[in-house]
Scaffold this active site. Structure first.
Site, PDB file in Angstrom:
ATOM      1  N   GLU A   1     -14.775  24.982 103.656  1.00 54.68           N
ATOM      2  CA  GLU A   1     -13.423  25.377 103.251  1.00 54.68           C
ATOM      3  C   GLU A   1     -13.292  26.882 103.099  1.00 54.68           C
ATOM      4  OE1 GLU A   1     -15.409  26.435  99.835  1.00 54.68           O
ATOM      5  OE2 GLU A   1     -15.701  24.610 100.966  1.00 54.68           O
ATOM      6  N   ASP A   2     -14.383  27.560 102.727  1.00 51.00           N
ATOM      7  CA  ASP A   2     -14.343  29.012 102.554  1.00 51.00           C
ATOM      8  C   ASP A   2     -14.005  29.711 103.861  1.00 51.00           C
ATOM      9  OD1 ASP A   2     -16.700  28.240 103.749  1.00 51.00           O
ATOM     10  OD2 ASP A   2     -18.009  29.199 102.298  1.00 51.00           O
ATOM     11  N   ASN A   3     -14.648  29.274 104.936  1.00 54.41           N
ATOM     12  CA  ASN A   3     -14.389  29.859 106.244  1.00 54.41           C
ATOM     13  C   ASN A   3     -12.959  29.583 106.693  1.00 54.41           C
ATOM     14  OD1 ASN A   3     -15.328  31.030 108.919  1.00 54.41           O
ATOM     15  ND2 ASN A   3     -14.736  28.989 109.571  1.00 54.41           N
TER      16      ASN A   3
ATOM     17  N   GLY B   1     -18.376  31.601 101.498  1.00 49.70           N
ATOM     18  CA  GLY B   1     -17.690  31.458 100.215  1.00 49.70           C
ATOM     19  C   GLY B   1     -18.532  31.685  98.992  1.00 49.70           C
TER      20      GLY B   1
ATOM     21  N   ALA C   1     -10.466  31.745 104.715  1.00 48.07           N
ATOM     22  CA  ALA C   1     -10.504  33.120 105.189  1.00 48.07           C
ATOM     23  C   ALA C   1      -9.815  33.263 106.542  1.00 48.07           C
ATOM     24  CB  ALA C   1     -11.954  33.604 105.280  1.00 48.07           C
TER      25      ALA C   1
END
Length: 447
Positions: free
Chosen positions: A282-284, A243, A287
């Site tokens: 949270e970014d993973n 992220g 995505a």
């Protein structure tokens, strides 16, 4: 026993070839995409009335390394229509005076500060993003971590990658017109299944404070991590996104179902960004949800996200790697974590050299030495390619120092993995969490 060792040798050799194929794919991608000067996007020359608007969000917490310069980079973008939101959770945050200085230097840039101390989950970055997501003027959001600096042309090239979708943008007067030449934000539709829904960049590290921890982290990010990151994204078999720099549609994010089992048990499970608050990565998870739930593709540009590292001790480096392995092992298939040591230079060299000796009768020691030399050459070539368009940013580094840091990284890889496998507890920003089977993080004092 002879038959068993023969079968093991065949399996080991196949795995060795696969690992080398992945490494060479990452290296080849780096050479093709990054080893040449980047060209400006035609979108950069559009009038503001024709360009899609973008809201840039910079979540901040404290004084990160080189903060002024990283924040300034998003004020100097060669793009006709964007706003910048600096997001904080405390009006006494030490980053706020730096933000004021940057905004004062660039009064012509549409920028503002959003301060909101709302806590909706364990992830402070998600907490910090809630208000900017709501207050953003535009549907296209570009979230940049506080340690990340970008080149002036990065946003335009990212929008061009996003506009590879044939129907995402169209001129109100000519729906069949090229999306690169005539765009109206008023008629933009969010991407749908099969189209690009997220654009990201590979992060590479810059060290101003050359402590051994930061140098080892730099060696890792600019070689092994970049190589594998590029290779996985080149195969496009699944989502692989960090992220540091992500561009996506707010509308798409708002429709996502929470992947959290604990939140799904609620009478009214949250959707959108709130649904990712139980996860540290949270970014993973965002995505992955864009990829699997909405069937949206991911794209990369020929830009890198410059990650300015602070002063890290070797212990800081070890703790960081242990933390993210423990998080990742709960968020990916177990086999991926179990096989991770077999992708590393030393372990793969040992079993690969043994397999070749067992099958062909060669000597292990020279085979291993050749393996190490070729691996190093590939890593150096990958690093050189990634640095093509950002040379001169950051202090010059010593080749010998880099080699020492690179070897230290390789030697520590297996012990760090073994340490990470012994527990599921992590410490992040001074708070201790336990990562449970679903990948969610739970504050230990709440258990």
């Amino acid at each position: 026993m002879g038959t068993v060792s023969l079968l093991v040798a065949i399996v080991a050799l196949v795995l060795y070839v696969v690992i080398w194929a992945v490494c060479l794919l990452g290296w080849r991608t780096a050479r093709i995409r990054y080893a040449h000067p980047t060209l400006p996007s035609r979108i950069a020359s559009l009038p503001a009335s024709s360009a899609p608007g973008v809201t840039i969000i910079r979540p901040l917490c404290g004084l990160d390394q080189n903060l002024y310069n990283t924040l300034e980079s998003c004020m100097k973008l060669d793009y006709p229509k964007f706003e910048v939101i600096f997001a904080l959770q405390d009006e006494k945050d030490e980053a706020l005076p730096v933000v004021r200085m940057v905004m004062g230097k660039y009064p012509e840039v549409d920028a503002k500060v959003v301060i909101n101390d709302e806590k909706i989950g364990v992830n402070p970055k998600v907490n910090n993003l809630i208000s900017p997501f709501q207050e953003a003027k535009f549907d296209l959001l570009w979230v940049l971590d506080s340690t990340i600096s970008v080149l002036p042309g990065t946003l335009a090239r990212s929008i061009e990658a996003f506009l590879s979708n044939p129907t995402s943008y169209a001129s109100p007067n000519d729906p069949e017109s090229s999306p690169l030449l005539s765009i109206s934000d008023d008629v933009r539709k969010p991407p749908t299944a099969g189209e690009v829904g997220l654009v990201h960049q590979v992060p590479i590290a810059v060290c101003y404070q050359k402590t051994w921890g930061s140098l080892i982290e730099q060696a890792y990010l600019n070689t092994t991590h970049a190589k594998m990151y590029l290779a996985i994204n080149a195969t496009a078999i699944d989502s692989c996104v960090v992220g540091k720099s992500n561009l996506y549609s707010r509308t798409n994010i708002s429709t996502l179902t929470t992947p959290s089992p604990s939140l799904r048990r609620l009478a009214n499970p949250p959707t959108g960004l709130v649904g990712f608050s139980p996860f540290l990565a949270e970014d993973n998870m965002i995505a992955l949800s864009l990829w699997h739930e909405l069937s949206l593709k991911h794209a990369m540009t020929p830009d890198v996200a410059l990650d300015f590292l602070g002063s890290l001790t070797v212990r800081d480096y070890i703790n960081r790697r242990v933390r993210w392995i423990r998080v990742r092992k709960k968020m990916t298939p177990l086999i991926a974590t179990v096989l991770e040591p077999f992708t590393e230079m030393i372990v793969s060299g040992l079993y690969g050299s043994w397999a070749i000796r067992r099958l062909l009768g060669a000597n292990v020691f020279p085979l291993f030495c050749i393996h190490v030399m070729i691996w190093l050459a590939v890593d150096l070539s990958t690093k050189k390619a990634l640095e093509t368009n950002v040379r001169g940013i950051g202090p010059l580094g010593s080749r010998l120092t880099f080699l020492v840091a690179w070897m230290a990284r390789e030697v520590m890889a297996l012990p760090i993995w073994l340490m990470a496998m012994t527990s599921s507890d992590v410490v992040w920003r001074g708070q201790k969490y336990r990562i449970i089977f679903s990948g969610e993080a739970i504050r230990l004092e709440e258990r």
